[in-house]
Motif scaffolding. Structure first.
Motif, PDB file in Angstrom:
ATOM      1  N   GLN A  22      16.210  -9.538  15.362  1.00  0.00           N
ATOM      2  CA  GLN A  22      15.954  -8.260  15.047  1.00  0.00           C
ATOM      3  C   GLN A  22      14.666  -7.656  14.995  1.00  0.00           C
ATOM      4  O   GLN A  22      14.320  -6.580  15.476  1.00  0.00           O
ATOM      5  N   PHE A  23      13.777  -8.309  14.731  1.00  0.00           N
ATOM      6  CA  PHE A  23      12.282  -8.123  14.956  1.00  0.00           C
ATOM      7  C   PHE A  23      11.741  -8.104  16.535  1.00  0.00           C
ATOM      8  O   PHE A  23      11.080  -7.255  16.685  1.00  0.00           O
ATOM      9  N   ALA A  24      12.458  -8.948  17.289  1.00  0.00           N
ATOM     10  CA  ALA A  24      12.238  -8.691  18.891  1.00  0.00           C
ATOM     11  C   ALA A  24      12.870  -7.391  19.174  1.00  0.00           C
ATOM     12  O   ALA A  24      12.148  -6.682  20.119  1.00  0.00           O
ATOM     13  N   GLU A  25      13.891  -6.878  18.623  1.00  0.00           N
ATOM     14  CA  GLU A  25      14.333  -5.759  19.152  1.00  0.00           C
ATOM     15  C   GLU A  25      13.509  -4.684  18.588  1.00  0.00           C
ATOM     16  O   GLU A  25      13.311  -3.619  19.471  1.00  0.00           O
ATOM     17  N   LEU A  26      12.768  -4.727  17.489  1.00  0.00           N
ATOM     18  CA  LEU A  26      12.060  -3.711  16.896  1.00  0.00           C
ATOM     19  C   LEU A  26      10.599  -3.579  17.766  1.00  0.00           C
ATOM     20  O   LEU A  26      10.317  -2.411  18.192  1.00  0.00           O
ATOM     21  N   ILE A  27      10.189  -4.412  18.173  1.00  0.00           N
ATOM     22  CA  ILE A  27       9.106  -4.585  19.372  1.00  0.00           C
ATOM     23  C   ILE A  27       9.615  -4.035  20.612  1.00  0.00           C
ATOM     24  O   ILE A  27       8.778  -3.430  21.152  1.00  0.00           O
ATOM     25  N   TYR A  28      10.576  -4.442  21.065  1.00  0.00           N
ATOM     26  CA  TYR A  28      11.079  -3.696  22.218  1.00  0.00           C
ATOM     27  C   TYR A  28      11.234  -2.353  22.299  1.00  0.00           C
ATOM     28  O   TYR A  28      10.911  -1.627  23.075  1.00  0.00           O
ATOM     29  N   ASN A  29      11.621  -1.950  21.264  1.00  0.00           N
ATOM     30  CA  ASN A  29      11.715  -0.413  20.989  1.00  0.00           C
ATOM     31  C   ASN A  29      10.647   0.152  20.615  1.00  0.00           C
ATOM     32  O   ASN A  29      10.475   1.437  20.314  1.00  0.00           O
ATOM     33  N   ASP A  30       9.277  -0.479  20.163  1.00  0.00           N
ATOM     34  CA  ASP A  30       8.079   0.057  20.068  1.00  0.00           C
ATOM     35  C   ASP A  30       7.386   0.658  21.190  1.00  0.00           C
ATOM     36  O   ASP A  30       6.925  -0.534  22.004  1.00  0.00           O
ATOM     37  N   LEU A  31       7.352   1.606  21.728  1.00  0.00           N
ATOM     38  CA  LEU A  31       6.804   2.070  23.110  1.00  0.00           C
ATOM     39  C   LEU A  31       5.286   2.030  23.133  1.00  0.00           C
ATOM     40  O   LEU A  31       4.775   1.575  24.052  1.00  0.00           O
ATOM     41  N   ASP A  45      -2.489  -6.971  13.126  1.00  0.00           N
ATOM     42  CA  ASP A  45      -3.134  -5.768  12.500  1.00  0.00           C
ATOM     43  C   ASP A  45      -2.351  -4.716  13.040  1.00  0.00           C
ATOM     44  O   ASP A  45      -2.032  -3.834  12.403  1.00  0.00           O
ATOM     45  N   TYR A  46      -1.771  -4.677  14.414  1.00  0.00           N
ATOM     46  CA  TYR A  46      -0.963  -3.517  14.841  1.00  0.00           C
ATOM     47  C   TYR A  46       0.508  -3.505  14.213  1.00  0.00           C
ATOM     48  O   TYR A  46       0.723  -2.517  13.833  1.00  0.00           O
ATOM     49  N   ILE A  47       0.889  -4.741  13.912  1.00  0.00           N
ATOM     50  CA  ILE A  47       2.195  -4.360  13.227  1.00  0.00           C
ATOM     51  C   ILE A  47       2.111  -3.951  11.709  1.00  0.00           C
ATOM     52  O   ILE A  47       2.868  -3.097  11.219  1.00  0.00           O
ATOM     53  N   GLU A  48       1.054  -4.414  11.025  1.00  0.00           N
ATOM     54  CA  GLU A  48       0.785  -3.961   9.790  1.00  0.00           C
ATOM     55  C   GLU A  48       0.248  -2.387   9.581  1.00  0.00           C
ATOM     56  O   GLU A  48       0.770  -1.823   8.843  1.00  0.00           O
ATOM     57  N   ASN A  52       6.463   0.299  12.891  1.00  0.00           N
ATOM     58  CA  ASN A  52       7.401   0.883  11.982  1.00  0.00           C
ATOM     59  C   ASN A  52       8.387  -0.364  11.799  1.00  0.00           C
ATOM     60  O   ASN A  52       9.462  -0.469  12.116  1.00  0.00           O
ATOM     61  N   TYR A  53       7.849  -1.474  11.234  1.00  0.00           N
ATOM     62  CA  TYR A  53       8.659  -2.611  11.042  1.00  0.00           C
ATOM     63  C   TYR A  53       9.202  -2.864   9.718  1.00  0.00           C
ATOM     64  O   TYR A  53       8.465  -2.832   8.545  1.00  0.00           O
ATOM     65  N   THR A  54      10.489  -3.023   9.457  1.00  0.00           N
ATOM     66  CA  THR A  54      11.270  -2.977   8.221  1.00  0.00           C
ATOM     67  C   THR A  54      11.458  -4.454   7.739  1.00  0.00           C
ATOM     68  O   THR A  54      11.779  -4.544   6.905  1.00  0.00           O
ATOM     69  N   LEU A  55      11.277  -5.463   8.695  1.00  0.00           N
ATOM     70  CA  LEU A  55      11.551  -6.718   8.245  1.00  0.00           C
ATOM     71  C   LEU A  55      10.358  -7.426   7.573  1.00  0.00           C
ATOM     72  O   LEU A  55       9.175  -6.819   7.917  1.00  0.00           O
TER      73      LEU A  55
END
Length: 73
Positions: A22-31, A45-48, A52-55
């Motif tokens: 699921q996290f990998a899918e969020l990364i893929y969808n983050d342009l 740092d980028y993810i924080e 828009n990461y909900t996990l």
């Protein structure tokens, strides 16, 4: 040792039926995800701050550890 980015690794994890998938899918969808980056601190740092990461971030930590192991082979 493979010379690949974390993003390239994440693409191999997409489709799993667990939180890492699921996290990998969020990364893929983050342009704007830093696709050529492999440094833990930069990615974290980028993810924080930008993503828009909900996990939980612990999922990223586990996925990054798996990435480091994957790069060894």
């Amino acid at each position: 040792m493979k010379n690949t980015s974390f993003y390239q690794f994440a693409l191999t994890v997409r489709g799993r039926s667990d939180e890492k998938g699921q996290f990998a899918e969020l990364i893929y969808n983050d342009l704007t995800f830093p696709k050529h980056e492999s440094d833990f601190n930069t990615l974290s740092d980028y993810i924080e701050t930008n993503g828009n990461y909900t996990l939980p971030l612990s999922v990223f930590d586990e996925l990054y550890e798996e990435f480091l192991e994957w790069r060894q082979f």
